[in-house]
Scaffold this motif. Sequence first.
Motif, PDB file in Angstrom:
ATOM      1  N   SER A   1       0.810  -1.214   0.000  1.00 26.85           N
ATOM      2  CA  SER A   1       0.000   0.000   0.000  1.00 26.85           C
ATOM      3  C   SER A   1       0.841   1.262   0.000  1.00 26.85           C
ATOM      4  O   SER A   1       0.420   2.294  -0.518  1.00 26.85           O
ATOM      5  N   GLN A   2       2.030   1.207   0.590  1.00 23.51           N
ATOM      6  CA  GLN A   2       2.910   2.366   0.615  1.00 23.51           C
ATOM      7  C   GLN A   2       4.255   2.028  -0.011  1.00 23.51           C
ATOM      8  O   GLN A   2       4.655   0.856  -0.070  1.00 23.51           O
ATOM      9  N   SER A   3       4.941   3.053  -0.474  1.00 22.51           N
ATOM     10  CA  SER A   3       6.237   2.848  -1.114  1.00 22.51           C
ATOM     11  C   SER A   3       7.354   2.650  -0.094  1.00 22.51           C
ATOM     12  O   SER A   3       8.432   2.167  -0.444  1.00 22.51           O
ATOM     13  N   LYS A   4       7.128   3.005   1.157  1.00 19.91           N
ATOM     14  CA  LYS A   4       8.168   2.844   2.167  1.00 19.91           C
ATOM     15  C   LYS A   4       8.184   1.407   2.686  1.00 19.91           C
ATOM     16  O   LYS A   4       7.199   0.668   2.539  1.00 19.91           O
ATOM     17  N   PRO A   5       9.285   0.980   3.315  1.00 18.99           N
ATOM     18  CA  PRO A   5       9.371  -0.397   3.818  1.00 18.99           C
ATOM     19  C   PRO A   5       8.360  -0.651   4.940  1.00 18.99           C
ATOM     20  O   PRO A   5       7.960   0.263   5.663  1.00 18.99           O
ATOM     21  N   TYR A   6       7.974  -1.901   5.067  1.00 16.65           N
ATOM     22  CA  TYR A   6       7.158  -2.289   6.208  1.00 16.65           C
ATOM     23  C   TYR A   6       7.971  -2.117   7.495  1.00 16.65           C
ATOM     24  O   TYR A   6       9.200  -2.255   7.487  1.00 16.65           O
ATOM     25  N   PRO A   7       7.313  -1.829   8.613  1.00 16.23           N
ATOM     26  CA  PRO A   7       8.063  -1.678   9.867  1.00 16.23           C
ATOM     27  C   PRO A   7       8.641  -3.002  10.353  1.00 16.23           C
ATOM     28  O   PRO A   7       8.087  -4.074  10.093  1.00 16.23           O
ATOM     29  N   ASP A   8       9.743  -2.922  11.064  1.00 23.41           N
ATOM     30  CA  ASP A   8      10.345  -4.077  11.727  1.00 23.41           C
ATOM     31  C   ASP A   8       9.608  -4.293  13.047  1.00 23.41           C
ATOM     32  O   ASP A   8       9.753  -3.509  13.982  1.00 23.41           O
ATOM     33  N   VAL A   9       8.798  -5.324  13.119  1.00 20.80           N
ATOM     34  CA  VAL A   9       7.940  -5.514  14.293  1.00 20.80           C
ATOM     35  C   VAL A   9       8.747  -5.705  15.569  1.00 20.80           C
ATOM     36  O   VAL A   9       8.244  -5.433  16.672  1.00 20.80           O
ATOM     37  N   ASN A  10       9.976  -6.172  15.450  1.00 25.66           N
ATOM     38  CA  ASN A  10      10.803  -6.399  16.642  1.00 25.66           C
ATOM     39  C   ASN A  10      11.262  -5.104  17.290  1.00 25.66           C
ATOM     40  O   ASN A  10      11.729  -5.114  18.429  1.00 25.66           O
ATOM     41  N   MET A  11      11.136  -4.005  16.577  1.00 21.81           N
ATOM     42  CA  MET A  11      11.563  -2.715  17.114  1.00 21.81           C
ATOM     43  C   MET A  11      10.452  -1.998  17.866  1.00 21.81           C
ATOM     44  O   MET A  11      10.701  -0.970  18.502  1.00 21.81           O
ATOM     45  N   TYR A  12       9.231  -2.526  17.816  1.00 21.28           N
ATOM     46  CA  TYR A  12       8.090  -1.804  18.375  1.00 21.28           C
ATOM     47  C   TYR A  12       7.335  -2.691  19.370  1.00 21.28           C
ATOM     48  O   TYR A  12       6.555  -3.563  18.983  1.00 21.28           O
ATOM     49  N   PRO A  13       7.566  -2.477  20.655  1.00 22.05           N
ATOM     50  CA  PRO A  13       6.968  -3.349  21.672  1.00 22.05           C
ATOM     51  C   PRO A  13       5.468  -3.150  21.853  1.00 22.05           C
ATOM     52  O   PRO A  13       4.805  -4.015  22.426  1.00 22.05           O
ATOM     53  N   ASN A  14       4.947  -2.026  21.400  1.00 22.65           N
ATOM     54  CA  ASN A  14       3.520  -1.740  21.600  1.00 22.65           C
ATOM     55  C   ASN A  14       2.763  -1.759  20.277  1.00 22.65           C
ATOM     56  O   ASN A  14       1.862  -0.954  20.038  1.00 22.65           O
ATOM     57  N   LEU A  15       3.093  -2.713  19.425  1.00 29.13           N
ATOM     58  CA  LEU A  15       2.488  -2.797  18.101  1.00 29.13           C
ATOM     59  C   LEU A  15       1.016  -3.206  18.202  1.00 29.13           C
ATOM     60  O   LEU A  15       0.639  -4.056  19.021  1.00 29.13           O
ATOM     61  N   SER A  16       0.200  -2.594  17.370  1.00 30.73           N
ATOM     62  CA  SER A  16      -1.215  -2.961  17.278  1.00 30.73           C
ATOM     63  C   SER A  16      -1.689  -2.729  15.850  1.00 30.73           C
ATOM     64  O   SER A  16      -1.025  -2.073  15.053  1.00 30.73           O
ATOM     65  N   ILE A  17      -2.866  -3.295  15.542  1.00 29.58           N
ATOM     66  CA  ILE A  17      -3.490  -3.123  14.238  1.00 29.58           C
ATOM     67  C   ILE A  17      -4.840  -2.465  14.446  1.00 29.58           C
ATOM     68  O   ILE A  17      -5.655  -2.950  15.234  1.00 29.58           O
ATOM     69  N   GLU A  18      -5.079  -1.359  13.755  1.00 31.04           N
ATOM     70  CA  GLU A  18      -6.369  -0.687  13.814  1.00 31.04           C
ATOM     71  C   GLU A  18      -7.040  -0.763  12.441  1.00 31.04           C
ATOM     72  O   GLU A  18      -6.395  -0.512  11.421  1.00 31.04           O
ATOM     73  N   VAL A  19      -8.325  -1.099  12.441  1.00 30.51           N
ATOM     74  CA  VAL A  19      -9.105  -1.188  11.218  1.00 30.51           C
ATOM     75  C   VAL A  19     -10.173  -0.107  11.248  1.00 30.51           C
ATOM     76  O   VAL A  19     -11.056  -0.133  12.108  1.00 30.51           O
ATOM     77  N   ASP A  20     -10.073   0.852  10.342  1.00 31.83           N
ATOM     78  CA  ASP A  20     -11.040   1.947  10.241  1.00 31.83           C
ATOM     79  C   ASP A  20     -12.016   1.605   9.116  1.00 31.83           C
ATOM     80  O   ASP A  20     -11.696   1.734   7.935  1.00 31.83           O
ATOM     81  N   ILE A  21     -13.220   1.154   9.506  1.00 32.95           N
ATOM     82  CA  ILE A  21     -14.191   0.705   8.512  1.00 32.95           C
ATOM     83  C   ILE A  21     -14.665   1.862   7.639  1.00 32.95           C
ATOM     84  O   ILE A  21     -14.824   1.714   6.426  1.00 32.95           O
ATOM     85  N   ALA A  22     -14.893   3.022   8.232  1.00 30.17           N
ATOM     86  CA  ALA A  22     -15.396   4.165   7.464  1.00 30.17           C
ATOM     87  C   ALA A  22     -14.414   4.585   6.384  1.00 30.17           C
ATOM     88  O   ALA A  22     -14.810   4.933   5.265  1.00 30.17           O
ATOM     89  N   LYS A  23     -13.124   4.545   6.687  1.00 36.23           N
ATOM     90  CA  LYS A  23     -12.101   4.968   5.735  1.00 36.23           C
ATOM     91  C   LYS A  23     -11.551   3.822   4.902  1.00 36.23           C
ATOM     92  O   LYS A  23     -10.776   4.054   3.964  1.00 36.23           O
ATOM     93  N   GLN A  24     -11.912   2.578   5.231  1.00 36.58           N
ATOM     94  CA  GLN A  24     -11.382   1.400   4.544  1.00 36.58           C
ATOM     95  C   GLN A  24      -9.848   1.407   4.554  1.00 36.58           C
ATOM     96  O   GLN A  24      -9.190   1.305   3.523  1.00 36.58           O
ATOM     97  N   ARG A  25      -9.328   1.537   5.790  1.00 37.57           N
ATOM     98  CA  ARG A  25      -7.886   1.557   6.007  1.00 37.57           C
ATOM     99  C   ARG A  25      -7.523   0.681   7.201  1.00 37.57           C
ATOM    100  O   ARG A  25      -8.309   0.512   8.135  1.00 37.57           O
TER     101      ARG A  25
END
Length: 217
Positions: free
Chosen positions: A80-104
């Motif tokens: 979806s973006q041109s930048k690299p995906y984040p390294d999950v090991n660097m972020y201890p408070n990782l979460s996933i948010e789904v915004d239904i209204a914005k489809q993101r």
Amino acid sequence: MNYNANVLITASNAALYSSFFNMTRDTSSLYGGVYQVSGKYSHVNGTTYYSLYDGNRWLGYLASWATTPYMDYYDWTKPSQSKPYPDVNMYPNLSIEVDIAKQRVYIKNGSTNLYTMYVSTGIDNSTLRGHFAIQTERGYSFYNANEGMGARYWTSFLDHGVYLFHSVPTDANGNYIVSQAKMLGKQPGSHGCVRLTIPDAQWINAHIKVGTPVYIY
């Protein structure tokens, strides 16, 4: 050659020609706009020119290098973006948010957004809202004969294999269903799962850890 396409004008000072010998104006007033192409021509100078239209009004011949292809949908074959995906090991408070209204989908670390993804959620509000978490179930592909669709790179977040993050849908032969894929980032289309571009789904499947919080609103 006949050539039907929409293009975005990306050069502000490219020449527009009424013939291949007469320049009529430049693209300063067209820059950033989307226009139609009905034909393309390979000139002896090595440049490809487009026959450019604004609706039914012919604008002239424009070098193809002054444009980029324009799609009215997001490219579901790419991240979806041109930048690299984040390294999950660097972020201890990782979460996933789904915004239904914005489809993101937002990949976040605390309140910081790390990556944004285009998605297509469930029709008729069939994607459940609430707080969930990534579960152990995940896999490469599936096919639901009742729905006539499957997908790849699926990762469960609710009911152990029922509600999933997964790629845009596939048919019985494993081919991606383009008409459904074009809904990404635009409108709901699933039966409750969260559809993603192929690389986005693959990344979540390969990298997002069990127990990662999922917030859907």
